[in-house]
Design a protein around this motif. Structure first.
Motif, PDB file in Angstrom:
ATOM      1  N   SER A  85      34.982  61.580 -70.234  1.00 43.83           N
ATOM      2  CA  SER A  85      35.654  61.890 -71.492  1.00 43.83           C
ATOM      3  C   SER A  85      35.120  63.164 -72.128  1.00 43.83           C
ATOM      4  N   LEU A  86      33.844  63.452 -71.902  1.00 43.13           N
ATOM      5  CA  LEU A  86      33.230  64.596 -72.580  1.00 43.13           C
ATOM      6  C   LEU A  86      32.272  65.380 -71.691  1.00 43.13           C
ATOM      7  N   SER A  87      31.369  64.712 -71.038  1.00 44.00           N
ATOM      8  CA  SER A  87      30.331  65.410 -70.283  1.00 44.00           C
ATOM      9  C   SER A  87      30.318  64.944 -68.828  1.00 44.00           C
ATOM     10  N   PRO A  88      30.835  65.779 -67.885  1.00 43.19           N
ATOM     11  CA  PRO A  88      31.389  67.123 -68.087  1.00 43.19           C
ATOM     12  C   PRO A  88      32.799  67.072 -68.690  1.00 43.19           C
ATOM     13  N   GLU A  89      33.183  68.192 -69.305  1.00 42.86           N
ATOM     14  CA  GLU A  89      34.511  68.294 -69.911  1.00 42.86           C
ATOM     15  C   GLU A  89      35.575  68.037 -68.845  1.00 42.86           C
ATOM     16  N   PRO A  90      36.592  67.222 -69.162  1.00 49.94           N
ATOM     17  CA  PRO A  90      37.629  66.941 -68.158  1.00 49.94           C
ATOM     18  C   PRO A  90      38.463  68.180 -67.846  1.00 49.94           C
ATOM     19  N   ASN A  91      38.748  68.363 -66.564  1.00 46.93           N
ATOM     20  CA  ASN A  91      39.560  69.480 -66.097  1.00 46.93           C
ATOM     21  C   ASN A  91      41.003  68.989 -65.979  1.00 46.93           C
ATOM     22  N   PHE A  92      41.818  69.256 -66.985  1.00 50.10           N
ATOM     23  CA  PHE A  92      43.178  68.727 -67.023  1.00 50.10           C
ATOM     24  C   PHE A  92      44.067  69.357 -65.953  1.00 50.10           C
ATOM     25  N   ASN A 114      36.253  58.041 -68.309  1.00 45.51           N
ATOM     26  CA  ASN A 114      35.006  57.276 -68.424  1.00 45.51           C
ATOM     27  C   ASN A 114      34.100  57.896 -69.491  1.00 45.51           C
ATOM     28  N   LYS A 115      33.039  57.186 -69.797  1.00 45.33           N
ATOM     29  CA  LYS A 115      32.065  57.620 -70.803  1.00 45.33           C
ATOM     30  C   LYS A 115      32.708  57.736 -72.187  1.00 45.33           C
ATOM     31  N   SER A 116      33.633  56.821 -72.486  1.00 47.26           N
ATOM     32  CA  SER A 116      34.335  56.878 -73.767  1.00 47.26           C
ATOM     33  C   SER A 116      33.392  56.660 -74.943  1.00 47.26           C
ATOM     34  N   ASP A 117      32.188  56.121 -74.690  1.00 48.12           N
ATOM     35  CA  ASP A 117      31.216  55.917 -75.769  1.00 48.12           C
ATOM     36  C   ASP A 117      30.728  57.243 -76.345  1.00 48.12           C
ATOM     37  N   GLN A 118      30.972  58.341 -75.633  1.00 47.82           N
ATOM     38  CA  GLN A 118      30.553  59.657 -76.123  1.00 47.82           C
ATOM     39  C   GLN A 118      31.507  60.225 -77.170  1.00 47.82           C
ATOM     40  N   LEU A 119      32.667  59.592 -77.327  1.00 53.34           N
ATOM     41  CA  LEU A 119      33.676  60.114 -78.238  1.00 53.34           C
ATOM     42  C   LEU A 119      33.915  59.183 -79.417  1.00 53.34           C
ATOM     43  N   GLU A 120      34.404  59.764 -80.514  1.00 55.60           N
ATOM     44  CA  GLU A 120      34.878  58.943 -81.612  1.00 55.60           C
ATOM     45  C   GLU A 120      36.193  58.287 -81.185  1.00 55.60           C
ATOM     46  N   ALA A 121      36.519  57.161 -81.795  1.00 57.02           N
ATOM     47  CA  ALA A 121      37.676  56.373 -81.374  1.00 57.02           C
ATOM     48  C   ALA A 121      38.959  57.194 -81.352  1.00 57.02           C
ATOM     49  N   ASN A 122      39.206  57.969 -82.395  1.00 55.07           N
ATOM     50  CA  ASN A 122      40.456  58.729 -82.452  1.00 55.07           C
ATOM     51  C   ASN A 122      40.497  59.823 -81.397  1.00 55.07           C
ATOM     52  N   PRO A 166      35.805  64.293 -59.811  1.00 54.68           N
ATOM     53  CA  PRO A 166      34.705  65.238 -59.609  1.00 54.68           C
ATOM     54  C   PRO A 166      33.352  64.534 -59.644  1.00 54.68           C
ATOM     55  N   SER A 167      32.339  65.193 -59.147  1.00 55.82           N
ATOM     56  CA  SER A 167      30.987  64.648 -59.192  1.00 55.82           C
ATOM     57  C   SER A 167      30.503  64.564 -60.637  1.00 55.82           C
ATOM     58  N   GLY A 168      29.698  63.563 -60.926  1.00 54.78           N
ATOM     59  CA  GLY A 168      29.065  63.454 -62.226  1.00 54.78           C
ATOM     60  C   GLY A 168      29.866  62.753 -63.295  1.00 54.78           C
ATOM     61  N   VAL A 169      31.012  62.153 -62.921  1.00 52.98           N
ATOM     62  CA  VAL A 169      31.848  61.508 -63.937  1.00 52.98           C
ATOM     63  C   VAL A 169      31.619  60.003 -64.005  1.00 52.98           C
ATOM     64  N   GLY A 170      30.786  59.475 -63.103  1.00 53.94           N
ATOM     65  CA  GLY A 170      30.436  58.061 -63.169  1.00 53.94           C
ATOM     66  C   GLY A 170      31.216  57.163 -62.241  1.00 53.94           C
ATOM     67  N   LYS A 171      31.754  57.713 -61.139  1.00 53.32           N
ATOM     68  CA  LYS A 171      32.533  56.884 -60.208  1.00 53.32           C
ATOM     69  C   LYS A 171      31.697  55.734 -59.643  1.00 53.32           C
ATOM     70  N   SER A 172      30.495  56.055 -59.190  1.00 51.95           N
ATOM     71  CA  SER A 172      29.640  55.016 -58.602  1.00 51.95           C
ATOM     72  C   SER A 172      29.252  53.971 -59.637  1.00 51.95           C
ATOM     73  N   PRO A 218      34.532  61.784 -51.560  1.00 53.05           N
ATOM     74  CA  PRO A 218      33.567  62.728 -52.120  1.00 53.05           C
ATOM     75  C   PRO A 218      34.126  63.391 -53.359  1.00 53.05           C
ATOM     76  N   GLY A 219      33.245  63.874 -54.217  1.00 51.18           N
ATOM     77  CA  GLY A 219      33.689  64.579 -55.411  1.00 51.18           C
ATOM     78  C   GLY A 219      34.492  65.810 -55.031  1.00 51.18           C
ATOM     79  N   PHE A 220      35.527  66.105 -55.785  1.00 47.53           N
ATOM     80  CA  PHE A 220      36.325  67.281 -55.474  1.00 47.53           C
ATOM     81  C   PHE A 220      36.345  68.207 -56.683  1.00 47.53           C
ATOM     82  N   THR A 221      36.431  69.502 -56.410  1.00 47.34           N
ATOM     83  CA  THR A 221      36.440  70.493 -57.488  1.00 47.34           C
ATOM     84  C   THR A 221      37.694  71.349 -57.465  1.00 47.34           C
ATOM     85  N   SER A 222      38.463  71.281 -56.378  1.00 47.34           N
ATOM     86  CA  SER A 222      39.705  72.049 -56.309  1.00 47.34           C
ATOM     87  C   SER A 222      40.707  71.274 -55.470  1.00 47.34           C
ATOM     88  N   LEU A 223      41.973  71.523 -55.717  1.00 47.24           N
ATOM     89  CA  LEU A 223      43.015  70.791 -55.006  1.00 47.24           C
ATOM     90  C   LEU A 223      44.270  71.639 -54.997  1.00 47.24           C
TER      91      LEU A 223
END
Length: 292
Positions: A85-92, A114-122, A166-172, A218-223
């Protein structure tokens, strides 16, 4: 006996048959003669060679629901694409590319922020709202607070799901929170084949519950959205469906044409502006690529 290919390494195919366990199999020569290669995810019939050693031969590949090239897998019923949701910033832009490719292959997609706890509800609601009209289910989760975990588990039960992001977003972390037994499975298999914990060298599917399979990628960074003509792209943006055929020109691609219903809907706030801008960017990229 029937089962599902859950792993393929060096010409051997590992077939999960339910309560009977996993059999190490070769593919019969008939497949090579017909230039057919078994894929991870294939539902197959096997001939048993040794019950004691759990070995056999793949004798038949059952009809495929679908087939992907990268990764080379078959019969994926849905994709779960995870972004933080925030860290890392989502790549739309990357997420939109993924949605296009899954839609093109008739694979339903669940978008998980994921990691929605890092954001305010709205803010979490705003994030989910960007893709609200894309045709995919959008959920938010937090492994820390357990938000959305039970609901996500329900979405995965009884299906074969490709887990991507992507890597680092909490998939595992999500996988282990939903199916704790998956952690021991992946760890045990990685140890057997001397694979680094975070290095995927082959495609593998894990049976995490009855009739429930997860394909960890595996984590992907381009498609790249290969194989799609620029004028087709609009068909893979769900937000545009209600406006198809309502533009002045038949086959309107919703970019430069006048009296375009989609552009009017964007201006009126009925279609998310960011998603439309991504569409235009992808369209221009595809159009430019055709020149070379």
């Amino acid at each position: 006996m029937q089962g599902k290919i859950v792993k393929g390494i060096a010409g051997f195919y590992y077939v999960h048959t339910g309560k009977s366990g996993v059999y190490e199999c070769n593919a019969k020569g008939i497949f090579r003669n017909r230039s057919i290669k078994p894929l991870v995810g294939d539902n197959v019939e096997i001939d048993i060679i040794s019950e004691a050693e759990h070995t056999g031969n793949v004798s038949r590949i059952l009809p495929r629901r679908n087939e992907l090239i990268r990764p080379a897998v078959a019969n994926i019923e849905q994709a779960l694409v995870v972004f933080a949701s925030l860290s890392p910033e989502p790549n739309f832009n990357l997420l939109s590319r993924f949605l296009v490719m899954m839609d093109r292959n008739s694979i339903e997609t669940v978008i998980c922020f994921n990691k929605s706890d890092q954001l305010e509800a709205n803010k979490a609601e705003e994030l989910a709202g960007i893709f609200a009209g894309c045709g995919s289910r959008v959920i938010t989760t937090s492994v820390l607070t357990k938000e959305g975990i039970d609901g996500l588990r329900e979405l995965l039960l009884g299906k074969t799901t490709a887990l991507a992001g992507p890597s680092g977003v909490g998939k595992s972390s999500i996988l282990n929170a939903i199916f704790p037994e998956a952690n021991s499975q992946t760890g045990e298999i990685s140890a057997k084949i001397n694979r680094g914990r975070h290095t995927t060298r082959h495609t593998e599917i894990f049976n995490v519950a009855e009739n429930t399979y997860i394909m960890d990628t595996p984590g992907f960074t381009s498609l790249e959205c290969g194989g799609i003509e620029p004028q087709e792209l609009r068909l893979y943006f769900g937000e545009f469906q209600d406006y198809e055929g309502k533009c002045r020109y038949n086959g309107c691609v919703h970019v430069g044409e006048p009296d375009c219903a989609v552009k009017t809907a964007v201006a009126d706030g009925k279609i998310n502006r960011l998603r439309y801008d991504i569409y235009v960017s992808l369209y221009n990229e595809m159009k430019s690529r055709r020149k070379y």
